[in-house]
Every structure is written in C-alpha cells, then in structure tokens.
Design an enzyme around this catalytic site. Sequence first.
Site, short mmCIF file in Angstrom:
data_model
loop_
_atom_site.label_atom_id
_atom_site.label_comp_id
_atom_site.label_asym_id
_atom_site.label_seq_id
_atom_site.Cartn_x
_atom_site.Cartn_y
_atom_site.Cartn_z
CD GLU A 1 13.38 -25.75 -10.34
OE1 GLU A 1 13.67 -26.21 -10.31
OE2 GLU A 1 13.67 -24.53 -10.90
CG ASN B 1 20.37 -26.33 -5.46
OD1 ASN B 1 19.85 -25.49 -5.49
ND2 ASN B 1 19.79 -27.38 -6.81
#
Length: 496
Positions: A252, A153
């Site tokens: 994350e 992303n």
Amino acid sequence: MLQLRLLIDNEWSDAQQSRTFPVTNPATGEVIAQAAEASADDVDRAVGAARSAFERGEWSEREPDDRADILLRVASLLNERQAEFARLECLDSGKPIRETSTVDIPYSIRAFEYFANIAREVKGEVIPVKGKRVLDFQTFEPHGVVAAITPWNFPLHLFTRAICPALAAGNTVVAKTSPMTPATSGLLGELLLAAGMPAGTINILHGGREAGEALVSHPDVRMITFTGSEPVGRSIMEASSRSPIIKKMILELGGKGAFIADADCDVEAAVASVLVGFCLTQGQVCCASTRLYLHADIYHDFLDRLVRRAESLRIGDPLDPKTQLGTLMNQAQLDRVDQAIRVAIGNGATLLTGGKRLTRPPLDKGFFYRPTILEVDRNDLPCVRDEIFGPVLTVKRITSLDEGVQLANDTDFGLGAAVWSRNVTKLFRAARQLDAGTVWMNMNLMSTMEAPFGGNKNSGIGREYGTMGLREYMKVKNQMVSLEDEASDFYTDSDT
C-alpha cells in the site's frame, strides 16, 4: 523513559552490539524512549523463531476458534489501556490526541476483534468437474512467515492492520516498526505475551534500512506486507527478488487523492469534508485529498468558505483535547512540504492561505505548519503530480464533472478519490470512471475494517481489510481425488 527492546521468540532482548536509537516527540523535541536497533543478525534470529514456530504448528495448526480467543484477549487488554496507548501514540507521532483516542487506538482494537471473528468463517469450496468422477476442492492455508513493515503516520493502527489478519490466518509474523514511531507497537508486545501467544508466533523489531532489507530478502520469509512510499515499495520489490523464493506481497503505497466538487453539491458539507481530507494527521495520509477540482459555478463561494475554515483550525499541543492539527513528523518532512510549496509558487501557483511554519513559542520546538491552499491552472505541476505528505491542497477550476474525472485520473497514483454531487446518476457514473481503489461519494476519507482497501497503478498491489484482506494472507490449495473404482490408463493399446 520507555525502553523498547526486541521481542524475539517471546523473549525481550537487546540488539546485537547493544545498538539503540532515541525516539523523540516531534512536538517538543524531547526524547521519550530508547529503542533497540535491530541488525541483520537480529532479523535472522526473529525469522528463525517464526519459522520454527510455524513448523511446530502450535499456532498454524491451532483451531481458528482457539486463535480467535487469544486475539480477542489482546483486544480486551488493549481496550483496558486505551487511554495510555492513545497518549503514547500522541507523544510518538505528534498527531492530536483527539485523533489517537478516537481513530488510531479504537481501530487497532477493532482489527483484533474483526479478524479474530472472521477467521472462524473461512471455508473451502467444492468445484464441480464436468463428466468426471472426481471430487475437486480448494482450501485456504497460511503462507508461513509473514514480514510486516509498517509506517509512522498511523503507528499502531497500521501495525495491527498487518499483523491481525496474518495471525488470524495462521501465519507467524516478524514485524518491523518505523524507527520514527516504535513506541505503541513495541508496548503492544506486552499484551501479546500476556494474552498467551505461543513462542515465536509474533516477533517485533525496531530499526531502519538494514533491518528492513534483511527482512524482505530473507529466504524463509514467504510473504511481505508493506505500507509506505512508492520509492521504498519499489526497493522492497527489488530486494525481495534476490531471495531464492518468490514472495507473496501486499504493497500500500503513495497517493494523490482527488476531490471533485460538482456545481450541485452541498457546498458547506463538501467544504468540511475536503478540510478533513487534507488536514487529518496534518495531511500525512496516503489517501489524503490533496487535489480539489472545483466547478466554476461554485468556485468563489466554496473557496471563500474553505480558506476561512482552514485559517480557523486550532494548531497546538497535541495533548490538548482542543487541538485540531498537530505537528509534522520531523524536520525532513517539514522541509519537504515547505520546498514543495515554494516550487509551486515559483511555477505559477497562487498561495491562498498558509505556506508558513508556526514559530511562536512553544510551537517553535516542533514542526508545526499551517494548512496551505494553492490555486493552480495546470495539472502538470509538481505540486499536483507528487505526493507532498503535508497539509497542502491544490485547487483547479473545472466546468463539468467529466472534466474533473479526467483530471483526477491524470496521475500515476490510484489510491482514493472523492466526488460530490446531489445527482445520484452522475455520482455513480463518475465512480465507475475514476481509477482508484476507493471512491467516496458525498463523503471522504473513511475506511472500515469490513471493506477492502488498497490502490491501483503506483499506489500498490493487493488489498487490506475485509474478507478479501484476510484471503491475501492465505494461499489457495486445489485438491482432487478420483472417485473411480480403478485408476484409468491414459495410454491405451491403440496409442502404441
């Protein structure tokens, strides 16, 4: 067409069996590159090169100032080619060029600059020892070989977020790009070589699950940094546990960000903020604001403005500077978003706007989807609980800020949350109660290189960015030396 090879030990090489895979532009379906597909054997070669480089000490034992010089040289080279990288990032990811040129590439440059400079300031500490003539001090040292697995992303930005602190701390790195967006990270290899990075210090691989599993389970890898989904994060923990050495890890993972708008908030500013919160990068952001808890007193006015703004967003060619929303990553991602919306409506959610793919030519060749707002009255619906990773926002009415905080915390994730109010006391009270790694107050979705970023609960472990992020890439060594003239005998005659 761009040819992306593997960078191993400062040499460009093909993958074993010359395996390759195509890289497509999600906005058009056109193939923009062919990438070498790394196998487990390629991973072993890369890790071996990184280990040898670490043991030689050409990088790990180099003065921080000297490491900084090379990292700053990369930043300068990337700055010179910023427009080229921004365009390639746009083609690779389908996000608007207004984002890649103002966020993705500038943040990547900043990562090299920031971590190069703060690594100079890493200092040990002397620890006072009561009643003992002992000098006790701690130092910070690199772990060794760091495996970095980065997502699609924010291809270059999150790639540099991983490799820059790792390198600045003195580690060597094997980085695996996402197979969906390897272009800019692969091209960055040219700049790393041109800047004078010693052989084996940074190795760049492209590939999928085989390469990823081989990398995280490799016995010579000492640390893993991963950004991606919660299920993959769990599988990485499992795969790495099979290694004989327990590895340091930063994960994350997913998010389900809440946006709480209290009755006294600045409505117009909050509307603009939540719009960015669920539409930036087409909602494909881990810390996206995907749940809006909206006070009853401003509910209708706020929603009217938000729906109008969402419907006015310009969706189209990502290379057009006027485009505000690009395309989802691929067909699977579009299907996932669309299915989540259908299930939500089937479970009682009300569709206020969106919920459709754009099919008018030439957008029919990509995976363009309208920003979608769903009104819900429950907090246990799948669309409220699960990470959708698309431009989808659920809205629920609340009667107090405390209720909004309670609902915001009612999730397995804890990456980011936003709260809006003109009352500073209420803001700080809410921020203290929100269980999230980052809380934005009267702002949203901003991260800085100077501040730690990461999640609680199923959103991960560890922190990136800032001095805390740099320390994650270092191990602590405590050292003690006696200041006595003679060593004391612990066992005396009275003990026998």
